[in-house]
Design a protein around this motif. Sequence first.
Motif, mmCIF file in Angstrom:
data_model
loop_
_atom_site.group_PDB
_atom_site.id
_atom_site.type_symbol
_atom_site.label_atom_id
_atom_site.label_comp_id
_atom_site.label_asym_id
_atom_site.label_seq_id
_atom_site.Cartn_x
_atom_site.Cartn_y
_atom_site.Cartn_z
ATOM 1 N N LEU A 170 0.842 -1.191 0.000
ATOM 2 C CA LEU A 170 0.000 0.000 0.000
ATOM 3 C C LEU A 170 0.882 1.248 0.000
ATOM 4 O O LEU A 170 2.005 1.209 0.514
ATOM 5 N N ALA A 171 0.378 2.318 -0.535
ATOM 6 C CA ALA A 171 1.134 3.569 -0.537
ATOM 7 C C ALA A 171 1.361 4.081 0.885
ATOM 8 O O ALA A 171 2.394 4.669 1.177
ATOM 9 N N ILE A 172 0.413 3.816 1.781
ATOM 10 C CA ILE A 172 0.504 4.321 3.147
ATOM 11 C C ILE A 172 1.523 3.549 3.996
ATOM 12 O O ILE A 172 2.055 4.068 4.960
ATOM 13 N N THR A 173 1.779 2.269 3.647
ATOM 14 C CA THR A 173 2.716 1.440 4.419
ATOM 15 C C THR A 173 3.211 0.267 3.582
ATOM 16 O O THR A 173 2.505 -0.215 2.703
ATOM 17 N N LYS A 174 4.376 -0.180 3.903
ATOM 18 C CA LYS A 174 4.925 -1.367 3.241
ATOM 19 C C LYS A 174 4.802 -2.595 4.149
ATOM 20 O O LYS A 174 5.328 -3.647 3.853
ATOM 21 N N GLU A 175 4.086 -2.443 5.266
ATOM 22 C CA GLU A 175 3.948 -3.525 6.234
ATOM 23 C C GLU A 175 2.967 -4.609 5.794
ATOM 24 O O GLU A 175 2.908 -5.671 6.402
ATOM 25 N N THR A 176 2.176 -4.342 4.785
ATOM 26 C CA THR A 176 1.223 -5.333 4.285
ATOM 27 C C THR A 176 1.160 -5.217 2.767
ATOM 28 O O THR A 176 1.728 -4.311 2.172
ATOM 29 N N ASN A 177 0.457 -6.150 2.160
ATOM 30 C CA ASN A 177 0.254 -6.057 0.715
ATOM 31 C C ASN A 177 -1.240 -5.904 0.432
ATOM 32 O O ASN A 177 -2.073 -6.008 1.337
#
Length: 142
Positions: free
Chosen positions: A51-58
């Motif tokens: 996600l643009a908001i975080t790289k912690e999930t897909n």
Amino acid sequence: MLTKYLYIAGCIPFLALGILHTVYTIADKYNPKKLVPYKSGVIELMKESTLAITKETNMWRAWVGFNISHGIGMLFFSVSYLYLSIFQHYFLENSLYFICAAPIISFTYLVLSKKYWFSIPAIGSAIGLLCFIAGMLVQLYA
């Protein structure tokens, strides 16, 4: 007393939709068939994209989480009103807030269904909305 039965009837479509949505989403986690992209390969692309908001999930994990939380939210809405209707109907019938909130939430689900989803949730939302409006009107004008 009629309000009680109209509110119970209004809960049924949301309860059914909430259960189906949650069960389908959990099943899709292991064997994608229902609430998944029709075009082959899109799930793999979702798994490869963060996600643009975080790289912690897909996107795939976010999609599954959003859908499960949506189903749980619909279950909470329907079970809460089912409980109020069956066991606390005197409280429900004397609370302007709770009498009016159900049609408002139902209307919101109907608008979302028409704009973003498809006909089955729209039909269920419309049935629930009509039951809640009828129950509200019976209570307010009785």
